[in-house]
Design a protein around this motif. Structure first.
Motif, mmCIF file in Angstrom:
data_model
loop_
_atom_site.group_PDB
_atom_site.id
_atom_site.type_symbol
_atom_site.label_atom_id
_atom_site.label_comp_id
_atom_site.label_asym_id
_atom_site.label_seq_id
_atom_site.Cartn_x
_atom_site.Cartn_y
_atom_site.Cartn_z
ATOM 1 N N MET A 1 -17.807 13.442 -37.201
ATOM 2 C CA MET A 1 -18.592 14.461 -37.880
ATOM 3 C C MET A 1 -19.966 13.908 -38.256
ATOM 4 N N TYR A 2 -20.940 14.759 -38.153
ATOM 5 C CA TYR A 2 -22.299 14.383 -38.533
ATOM 6 C C TYR A 2 -22.528 14.729 -40.003
ATOM 7 N N LYS A 3 -23.289 13.878 -40.682
ATOM 8 C CA LYS A 3 -23.586 14.107 -42.094
ATOM 9 C C LYS A 3 -25.021 14.572 -42.307
ATOM 10 N N LYS A 4 -25.945 14.041 -41.486
ATOM 11 C CA LYS A 4 -27.354 14.400 -41.637
ATOM 12 C C LYS A 4 -27.953 14.645 -40.265
ATOM 13 N N ILE A 5 -28.460 15.841 -40.076
ATOM 14 C CA ILE A 5 -29.061 16.253 -38.815
ATOM 15 C C ILE A 5 -30.554 16.445 -39.034
ATOM 16 N N LEU A 6 -31.352 15.889 -38.140
ATOM 17 C CA LEU A 6 -32.794 16.095 -38.165
ATOM 18 C C LEU A 6 -33.163 16.874 -36.920
ATOM 19 N N VAL A 7 -33.915 17.949 -37.094
ATOM 20 C CA VAL A 7 -34.414 18.717 -35.958
ATOM 21 C C VAL A 7 -35.933 18.622 -35.948
ATOM 22 N N ALA A 8 -36.475 18.316 -34.777
ATOM 23 C CA ALA A 8 -37.918 18.206 -34.607
ATOM 24 C C ALA A 8 -38.470 19.554 -34.159
ATOM 25 N N VAL A 9 -39.494 20.038 -34.859
ATOM 26 C CA VAL A 9 -40.089 21.333 -34.528
ATOM 27 C C VAL A 9 -41.591 21.193 -34.361
ATOM 28 N N ASP A 10 -42.141 22.029 -33.472
ATOM 29 C CA ASP A 10 -43.590 22.041 -33.276
ATOM 30 C C ASP A 10 -44.159 23.457 -33.204
ATOM 31 N N GLY A 11 -43.327 24.448 -33.505
ATOM 32 C CA GLY A 11 -43.791 25.830 -33.468
ATOM 33 C C GLY A 11 -43.586 26.515 -32.138
ATOM 34 N N SER A 12 -43.147 25.782 -31.134
ATOM 35 C CA SER A 12 -42.918 26.380 -29.817
ATOM 36 C C SER A 12 -41.595 27.140 -29.801
ATOM 37 N N VAL A 13 -41.446 28.018 -28.827
ATOM 38 C CA VAL A 13 -40.190 28.748 -28.650
ATOM 39 C C VAL A 13 -39.050 27.759 -28.449
ATOM 40 N N GLN A 14 -39.293 26.698 -27.695
ATOM 41 C CA GLN A 14 -38.258 25.710 -27.428
ATOM 42 C C GLN A 14 -37.812 25.011 -28.710
ATOM 43 N N SER A 15 -38.746 24.700 -29.593
ATOM 44 C CA SER A 15 -38.341 24.029 -30.827
ATOM 45 C C SER A 15 -37.605 24.997 -31.751
ATOM 46 N N GLU A 16 -37.925 26.274 -31.678
ATOM 47 C CA GLU A 16 -37.173 27.263 -32.455
ATOM 48 C C GLU A 16 -35.740 27.374 -31.939
ATOM 49 N N GLN A 17 -35.554 27.226 -30.637
ATOM 50 C CA GLN A 17 -34.202 27.208 -30.081
ATOM 51 C C GLN A 17 -33.458 25.947 -30.532
ATOM 52 N N ALA A 18 -34.163 24.830 -30.629
ATOM 53 C CA ALA A 18 -33.557 23.600 -31.141
ATOM 54 C C ALA A 18 -33.169 23.788 -32.605
ATOM 55 N N LEU A 19 -34.008 24.471 -33.378
ATOM 56 C CA LEU A 19 -33.685 24.763 -34.769
ATOM 57 C C LEU A 19 -32.410 25.592 -34.859
ATOM 58 N N ASP A 20 -32.294 26.618 -34.012
ATOM 59 C CA ASP A 20 -31.084 27.450 -34.009
ATOM 60 C C ASP A 20 -29.836 26.608 -33.737
ATOM 61 N N LYS A 21 -29.926 25.693 -32.775
ATOM 62 C CA LYS A 21 -28.797 24.811 -32.457
ATOM 63 C C LYS A 21 -28.494 23.871 -33.624
ATOM 64 N N ALA A 22 -29.526 23.336 -34.242
ATOM 65 C CA ALA A 22 -29.335 22.433 -35.372
ATOM 66 C C ALA A 22 -28.669 23.158 -36.546
ATOM 67 N N ILE A 23 -29.050 24.399 -36.771
ATOM 68 C CA ILE A 23 -28.425 25.207 -37.829
ATOM 69 C C ILE A 23 -26.940 25.387 -37.527
ATOM 70 N N HIS A 29 -20.501 21.141 -38.991
ATOM 71 C CA HIS A 29 -20.143 19.828 -39.511
ATOM 72 C C HIS A 29 -20.265 19.725 -41.033
ATOM 73 N N GLY A 30 -20.764 20.782 -41.671
ATOM 74 C CA GLY A 30 -21.006 20.694 -43.105
ATOM 75 C C GLY A 30 -22.072 19.662 -43.430
ATOM 76 N N ALA A 31 -23.027 19.512 -42.524
ATOM 77 C CA ALA A 31 -24.057 18.474 -42.633
ATOM 78 C C ALA A 31 -25.299 19.002 -43.336
ATOM 79 N N SER A 32 -26.064 18.084 -43.888
ATOM 80 C CA SER A 32 -27.386 18.445 -44.392
ATOM 81 C C SER A 32 -28.337 18.512 -43.199
ATOM 82 N N LEU A 33 -29.422 19.262 -43.369
ATOM 83 C CA LEU A 33 -30.372 19.479 -42.286
ATOM 84 C C LEU A 33 -31.775 19.135 -42.755
ATOM 85 N N ALA A 34 -32.443 18.290 -41.996
ATOM 86 C CA ALA A 34 -33.855 17.972 -42.231
ATOM 87 C C ALA A 34 -34.647 18.575 -41.077
#
Length: 145
Positions: A1-23, A29-34
């Motif tokens: 299980m993951y405890k802390k997830i970091l998602v990198a964003v830059d405002g692009s559509v692709q990074s918003e899709q990465a944000l959706d996956k990270a959420i 996992h009940g993890a915190s999100l940065a």
């Protein structure tokens, strides 16, 4: 299980899709999100001069973007969400400083971002993360790529 997830964003559509996956992963996992954005200061230098007003405006927009993304994660039920704003080379900041200082055990990125030309010349931020991150990396493929 993951405890802390970091998602990198830059405002692009692709990074918003990465944000959706990270959420999704944070909830699973009940993890915190940065949610992190790196202001690429290399874009501001011209003969050892950084136009402060341009940097300030870029930083202001980045903070606004991060707050919008944080609100989205909060609304979708992630329990512990923070935003991280850094400046420098995104490849170095994401695979070094941000991971180390935040005890991250999963890094999520989009497969592409805003700078396609630079990606052709020296490789993508996502590629650097896969090669150099000290934790697991999830690279989200976009339907657009």
């Amino acid at each position: 299980m993951y405890k802390k997830i970091l998602v990198a964003v830059d405002g692009s559509v692709q990074s918003e899709q990465a944000l959706d996956k990270a959420i999704q992963l944070a909830k699973l996992h009940g993890a915190s999100l940065a949610i992190a954005h790196v202001v690429d200061i290399r874009n501001f230098y011209t003969q050892d001069y950084t136009p402060q007003s341009l940097y300030d405006e870029t930083e202001k927009k980045a903070k606004q973007m991060l707050q919008e993304y944080k609100a989205k994660a909060d609304d979708e039920g992630v329990k512990d969400v923070e935003t991280l704003l850094s400046s420098g080379n995104p490849r170095n900041q994401l695979t070094g400083k941000l991971l180390a200082e935040n005890d991250v055990d999963l890094l999520v990125t989009g497969s592409t971002g805003r700078n396609a030309f630079e990606r052709m010349l020296i490789g993508s931020v996502a590629e650097a993360c896969v090669r150099h991150a000290s934790c697991d990396v999830v690279t989200v493929r976009s339907a657009l790529t």
